[in-house]
Design an enzyme around this catalytic site. Structure first.
Site, PDB file in Angstrom:
ATOM      1  N   HIS A 158      -5.924   8.459  11.518  1.00 19.34           N
ATOM      2  CA  HIS A 158      -5.643   7.014  11.444  1.00 19.34           C
ATOM      3  C   HIS A 158      -4.187   6.697  11.101  1.00 19.34           C
ATOM      4  O   HIS A 158      -3.885   5.599  10.650  1.00 19.34           O
ATOM      5  CB  HIS A 158      -6.582   6.342  10.430  1.00 19.34           C
ATOM      6  CG  HIS A 158      -8.001   6.224  10.923  1.00 19.34           C
ATOM      7  ND1 HIS A 158      -9.067   5.913  10.099  1.00 19.34           N
ATOM      8  CD2 HIS A 158      -8.523   6.372  12.171  1.00 19.34           C
ATOM      9  CE1 HIS A 158     -10.182   5.876  10.818  1.00 19.34           C
ATOM     10  NE2 HIS A 158      -9.879   6.163  12.071  1.00 19.34           N
ATOM     11  N   VAL A 176      -4.373   7.510   5.004  1.00 21.14           N
ATOM     12  CA  VAL A 176      -2.995   7.316   5.450  1.00 21.14           C
ATOM     13  C   VAL A 176      -1.994   7.678   4.351  1.00 21.14           C
ATOM     14  O   VAL A 176      -0.793   7.594   4.552  1.00 21.14           O
ATOM     15  CB  VAL A 176      -2.786   5.861   5.960  1.00 21.14           C
ATOM     16  CG1 VAL A 176      -3.590   5.633   7.237  1.00 21.14           C
ATOM     17  CG2 VAL A 176      -3.170   4.822   4.909  1.00 21.14           C
ATOM     18  N   ASP A 177      -2.503   8.081   3.175  1.00 24.03           N
ATOM     19  CA  ASP A 177      -1.614   8.568   2.116  1.00 24.03           C
ATOM     20  C   ASP A 177      -1.263  10.029   2.402  1.00 24.03           C
ATOM     21  O   ASP A 177      -1.787  10.631   3.345  1.00 24.03           O
ATOM     22  CB  ASP A 177      -2.290   8.404   0.736  1.00 24.03           C
ATOM     23  CG  ASP A 177      -3.590   9.207   0.624  1.00 24.03           C
ATOM     24  OD1 ASP A 177      -3.568  10.431   0.878  1.00 24.03           O
ATOM     25  OD2 ASP A 177      -4.635   8.619   0.280  1.00 24.03           O
ATOM     26  N   ARG A 235       0.833  -1.213   0.000  1.00 22.15           N
ATOM     27  CA  ARG A 235       0.000   0.000   0.000  1.00 22.15           C
ATOM     28  C   ARG A 235       0.865   1.259   0.000  1.00 22.15           C
ATOM     29  O   ARG A 235       0.543   2.244  -0.654  1.00 22.15           O
ATOM     30  CB  ARG A 235      -0.915   0.018   1.230  1.00 22.15           C
ATOM     31  CG  ARG A 235      -2.057  -0.964   1.112  1.00 22.15           C
ATOM     32  CD  ARG A 235      -3.024  -0.795   2.243  1.00 22.15           C
ATOM     33  NE  ARG A 235      -3.663   0.509   2.231  1.00 22.15           N
ATOM     34  CZ  ARG A 235      -4.192   1.096   3.308  1.00 22.15           C
ATOM     35  NH1 ARG A 235      -4.142   0.502   4.478  1.00 22.15           N
ATOM     36  NH2 ARG A 235      -4.758   2.281   3.221  1.00 22.15           N
TER      37      ARG A 235
END
Ligand code: OAD
Length: 235
Positions: A108, A92-93, A60
């Site tokens: 997160h 989360v990017d 990811r």
């Protein structure tokens, strides 16, 4: 006397990054439709099979690292020309930051960071690089992704609630609003704030929010153009 800048908070989820090629979680092709979150996103899963967890997040991270911000990320960043903007994201990017947003709270966690598994929780930046078994942080414990897993504490929540409660406008985009406590942030919006939610599908539109159904890259730039030009909200 100078007028105080009005404030906007953008609450974003994985649907915002979908058009940058990153998967959502609960749509038909979503990550949790294909993988088990119990195995990949929980402290128990990590204890059972850390190699598998690292492999999942390494993939990811690599994908997120090469993805590009889309028109919706860029439009949210452009709001800073006129408003005081805070982004509170479940993502989360790093696509908000790469689009130019300056204040981004990642409730997160973030793929670009790792942390030790010991008590210090000291973080280290790894950008797009993989984490390997045997790779240790300064205190000598195995590195893990700095991602909030199920059963772990969501980050920056107190600050996030205060920011939402002060905002003149609240834009919710690309989240199913199913994961708490992040989903509960909408409840802190002021009754007199302008509240908008954009998504493809939503089981329940939060009270007081106007639902704009459609792709974020279609909806958000138009909404931002209206807000920048000072256009009144449609009923
Ligand atoms: P979900 O997969 O639950 O929801 C994605 C939402 O985005 C849905 O409402 C879709 O309709 C919408 N959507 C999809 N494509 C879109 C597009 N192009 N434009 C606009 N909307 C679109 O994802 P999240 O709500 O982000 O947590 O999931 C919340 C949390 O669940 C994640 O942060 C993750 C996951 O478990 C952790 O990993 C801790």
């Amino acid at each position: 006397m100078q007028k105080m800048q009005s404030s906007i908070v953008a609450l974003s989820g994985s649907g915002l990054s979908a058009e940058s090629g990153l998967p959502t979680f609960r749509d038909a092709a979503g990550l949790w439709k294909q993988h088990s979150w119990q195995e990949l996103a929980s402290p128990e899963g990590w204890r059972r099979n850390p190699e598998l967890v690292l492999e999942f997040y390494n993939e990811r991270r690599a994908k997120a690292w090469t993805a590009q911000p889309n028109e919706a990320h860029r439009a949210i960043a452009a709001l800073e020309q006129k408003f005081a903007v805070t982004v509170i994201t479940q993502n989360v990017d790093a696509l908000h930051e790469r689009a130019g947003s300056k204040i981004v709270l990642h409730v997160h966690g973030e793929l670009a960071w790792a942390r030790g598994t010991g008590p210090s929780r000291r973080r280290c930046r790894i950008e797009g690089a993989p984490i390997h078994m045997g790779q240790h942080c300064e205190e000598g414990t195995q590195l893990r992704p700095d991602i909030v897993w199920f059963g772990e504490e969501t980050q920056y929540m107190e600050e996030a609630r205060e920011i939402v409660a002060l905002a003149d406008k609240v834009l919710v985009v690309g989240t199913s609003l199913t994961v708490y406590p992040a989903a509960g942030l909408v409840e802190f919006a002021r009754d007199d704030s302008e509240r908008v939610v954009n998504s493809l599908e939503l089981d329940a539109v939060p009270p007081g929010f106007r639902f704009l159904r459609g792709k974020a890259t279609d909806i958000v730039p138009k909404l931002v153009a209206d807000w920048m030009s000072g256009a009144a909200a449609a009923p």
